[in-house]
Scaffold this motif. Sequence first.
Motif, PDB file in Angstrom:
ATOM      1  N   THR A 181       0.847  -1.188   0.000  1.00  0.00           N
ATOM      2  CA  THR A 181       0.000   0.000   0.000  1.00  0.00           C
ATOM      3  C   THR A 181       0.886   1.244   0.000  1.00  0.00           C
ATOM      4  O   THR A 181       1.869   1.327   0.741  1.00  0.00           O
ATOM      5  CB  THR A 181      -0.901   0.009   1.253  1.00  0.00           C
ATOM      6  OG1 THR A 181      -1.692  -1.170   1.248  1.00  0.00           O
ATOM      7  CG2 THR A 181      -1.790   1.231   1.274  1.00  0.00           C
ATOM      8  N   LEU A 182       0.512   2.208  -0.800  1.00  0.00           N
ATOM      9  CA  LEU A 182       1.193   3.499  -0.881  1.00  0.00           C
ATOM     10  C   LEU A 182       0.249   4.539  -0.312  1.00  0.00           C
ATOM     11  O   LEU A 182      -0.885   4.668  -0.760  1.00  0.00           O
ATOM     12  CB  LEU A 182       1.507   3.789  -2.353  1.00  0.00           C
ATOM     13  CG  LEU A 182       2.385   4.961  -2.709  1.00  0.00           C
ATOM     14  CD1 LEU A 182       3.766   4.796  -2.105  1.00  0.00           C
ATOM     15  CD2 LEU A 182       2.486   5.082  -4.226  1.00  0.00           C
ATOM     16  N   THR A 183       0.685   5.280   0.711  1.00  0.00           N
ATOM     17  CA  THR A 183      -0.182   6.288   1.324  1.00  0.00           C
ATOM     18  C   THR A 183      -0.261   7.537   0.446  1.00  0.00           C
ATOM     19  O   THR A 183       0.578   7.754  -0.434  1.00  0.00           O
ATOM     20  CB  THR A 183       0.310   6.709   2.717  1.00  0.00           C
ATOM     21  OG1 THR A 183       1.550   7.420   2.582  1.00  0.00           O
ATOM     22  CG2 THR A 183       0.469   5.517   3.649  1.00  0.00           C
ATOM     23  N   ASP A 184      -1.258   8.370   0.730  1.00  0.00           N
ATOM     24  CA  ASP A 184      -1.389   9.641   0.013  1.00  0.00           C
ATOM     25  C   ASP A 184      -0.158  10.511   0.213  1.00  0.00           C
ATOM     26  O   ASP A 184       0.305  11.169  -0.727  1.00  0.00           O
ATOM     27  CB  ASP A 184      -2.637  10.401   0.481  1.00  0.00           C
ATOM     28  CG  ASP A 184      -3.925   9.786  -0.041  1.00  0.00           C
ATOM     29  OD1 ASP A 184      -3.901   9.125  -1.091  1.00  0.00           O
ATOM     30  OD2 ASP A 184      -4.966   9.977   0.621  1.00  0.00           O
ATOM     31  N   ARG A 185       0.389  10.553   1.446  1.00  0.00           N
ATOM     32  CA  ARG A 185       1.591  11.372   1.718  1.00  0.00           C
ATOM     33  C   ARG A 185       2.778  10.898   0.896  1.00  0.00           C
ATOM     34  O   ARG A 185       3.539  11.704   0.357  1.00  0.00           O
ATOM     35  CB  ARG A 185       1.944  11.338   3.206  1.00  0.00           C
ATOM     36  CG  ARG A 185       1.043  12.153   4.074  1.00  0.00           C
ATOM     37  CD  ARG A 185       1.595  12.230   5.488  1.00  0.00           C
ATOM     38  NE  ARG A 185       1.781  10.902   6.061  1.00  0.00           N
ATOM     39  CZ  ARG A 185       1.156  10.446   7.127  1.00  0.00           C
ATOM     40  NH1 ARG A 185       0.306  11.201   7.768  1.00  0.00           N
ATOM     41  NH2 ARG A 185       1.383   9.231   7.580  1.00  0.00           N
ATOM     42  N   ALA A 186       2.956   9.571   0.814  1.00  0.00           N
ATOM     43  CA  ALA A 186       4.069   9.027   0.031  1.00  0.00           C
ATOM     44  C   ALA A 186       3.877   9.352  -1.446  1.00  0.00           C
ATOM     45  O   ALA A 186       4.822   9.756  -2.129  1.00  0.00           O
ATOM     46  CB  ALA A 186       4.188   7.526   0.247  1.00  0.00           C
ATOM     47  N   ALA A 187       2.652   9.192  -1.945  1.00  0.00           N
ATOM     48  CA  ALA A 187       2.380   9.494  -3.354  1.00  0.00           C
ATOM     49  C   ALA A 187       2.668  10.969  -3.655  1.00  0.00           C
ATOM     50  O   ALA A 187       3.267  11.290  -4.684  1.00  0.00           O
ATOM     51  CB  ALA A 187       0.940   9.146  -3.698  1.00  0.00           C
ATOM     52  N   LYS A 188       2.255  11.835  -2.767  1.00  0.00           N
ATOM     53  CA  LYS A 188       2.488  13.272  -2.962  1.00  0.00           C
ATOM     54  C   LYS A 188       3.983  13.568  -3.047  1.00  0.00           C
ATOM     55  O   LYS A 188       4.437  14.298  -3.928  1.00  0.00           O
ATOM     56  CB  LYS A 188       1.844  14.068  -1.825  1.00  0.00           C
ATOM     57  CG  LYS A 188       2.052  15.558  -1.958  1.00  0.00           C
ATOM     58  CD  LYS A 188       1.416  16.311  -0.812  1.00  0.00           C
ATOM     59  CE  LYS A 188       1.700  17.805  -0.981  1.00  0.00           C
ATOM     60  NZ  LYS A 188       1.421  18.564   0.213  1.00  0.00           N
ATOM     61  N   ARG A 189       4.761  12.978  -2.132  1.00  0.00           N
ATOM     62  CA  ARG A 189       6.211  13.236  -2.123  1.00  0.00           C
ATOM     63  C   ARG A 189       6.879  12.643  -3.366  1.00  0.00           C
ATOM     64  O   ARG A 189       7.772  13.265  -3.953  1.00  0.00           O
ATOM     65  CB  ARG A 189       6.844  12.671  -0.856  1.00  0.00           C
ATOM     66  CG  ARG A 189       8.319  12.940  -0.761  1.00  0.00           C
ATOM     67  CD  ARG A 189       8.626  14.427  -0.735  1.00  0.00           C
ATOM     68  NE  ARG A 189      10.058  14.653  -0.694  1.00  0.00           N
ATOM     69  CZ  ARG A 189      10.702  15.585  -1.362  1.00  0.00           C
ATOM     70  NH1 ARG A 189      10.027  16.449  -2.102  1.00  0.00           N
ATOM     71  NH2 ARG A 189      11.997  15.706  -1.277  1.00  0.00           N
ATOM     72  N   ILE A 190       6.458  11.474  -3.788  1.00  0.00           N
ATOM     73  CA  ILE A 190       7.015  10.867  -5.001  1.00  0.00           C
ATOM     74  C   ILE A 190       6.738  11.772  -6.196  1.00  0.00           C
ATOM     75  O   ILE A 190       7.628  12.026  -7.014  1.00  0.00           O
ATOM     76  CB  ILE A 190       6.450   9.450  -5.222  1.00  0.00           C
ATOM     77  CG1 ILE A 190       6.979   8.504  -4.141  1.00  0.00           C
ATOM     78  CG2 ILE A 190       6.811   8.933  -6.613  1.00  0.00           C
ATOM     79  CD1 ILE A 190       6.235   7.193  -4.052  1.00  0.00           C
ATOM     80  N   ASN A 191       5.524  12.279  -6.296  1.00  0.00           N
ATOM     81  CA  ASN A 191       5.188  13.186  -7.400  1.00  0.00           C
ATOM     82  C   ASN A 191       6.048  14.443  -7.365  1.00  0.00           C
ATOM     83  O   ASN A 191       6.471  14.937  -8.417  1.00  0.00           O
ATOM     84  CB  ASN A 191       3.708  13.542  -7.370  1.00  0.00           C
ATOM     85  CG  ASN A 191       2.829  12.413  -7.880  1.00  0.00           C
ATOM     86  OD1 ASN A 191       3.240  11.633  -8.722  1.00  0.00           O
ATOM     87  ND2 ASN A 191       1.617  12.319  -7.354  1.00  0.00           N
ATOM     88  N   GLU A 192       6.324  14.975  -6.172  1.00  0.00           N
ATOM     89  CA  GLU A 192       7.192  16.160  -6.049  1.00  0.00           C
ATOM     90  C   GLU A 192       8.601  15.853  -6.540  1.00  0.00           C
ATOM     91  O   GLU A 192       9.221  16.669  -7.231  1.00  0.00           O
ATOM     92  CB  GLU A 192       7.231  16.637  -4.593  1.00  0.00           C
ATOM     93  CG  GLU A 192       5.928  17.222  -4.106  1.00  0.00           C
ATOM     94  CD  GLU A 192       5.884  17.436  -2.597  1.00  0.00           C
ATOM     95  OE1 GLU A 192       4.881  17.994  -2.126  1.00  0.00           O
ATOM     96  OE2 GLU A 192       6.837  17.050  -1.882  1.00  0.00           O
ATOM     97  N   ILE A 193       9.110  14.677  -6.198  1.00  0.00           N
ATOM     98  CA  ILE A 193      10.462  14.281  -6.622  1.00  0.00           C
ATOM     99  C   ILE A 193      10.517  14.082  -8.133  1.00  0.00           C
ATOM    100  O   ILE A 193      11.462  14.504  -8.796  1.00  0.00           O
ATOM    101  CB  ILE A 193      10.888  12.989  -5.896  1.00  0.00           C
ATOM    102  CG1 ILE A 193      11.091  13.259  -4.402  1.00  0.00           C
ATOM    103  CG2 ILE A 193      12.155  12.398  -6.516  1.00  0.00           C
ATOM    104  CD1 ILE A 193      11.225  12.008  -3.549  1.00  0.00           C
TER     105      ILE A 193
END
Length: 108
Positions: free
Chosen positions: A5-17
Amino acid sequence: MAEITLTDRAAKRINEIMVAEPAGSSLRISVNGGGCSGFSYAFDIVRSREAQDIAIERNGATVVVDPVSLEYMDGSTIDFVNDLIGQSFKIENPLATASCGCGTSFSL
């Protein structure tokens, strides 16, 4: 089939990177032998996927994991935390029997 599972916070940070990376890039998470507790997580940005990779997607972010690493991460949740000691991806792994204070090393 194993699940991560990928959390919303992790997804947001990945998108920023990924904004600074070439189109189609993904975050690869793998499990390697070694580390303080026997196994360690490795995080890399990759431009291509292997045919057998498993892709975990959420809110436009993609994490790829190879089948061998997936066996060690089944049921895990990937999160992104921002606390007093800094920012990092954190993996909650139900298969881990112990982990190190560094947050990237674990044992089974």
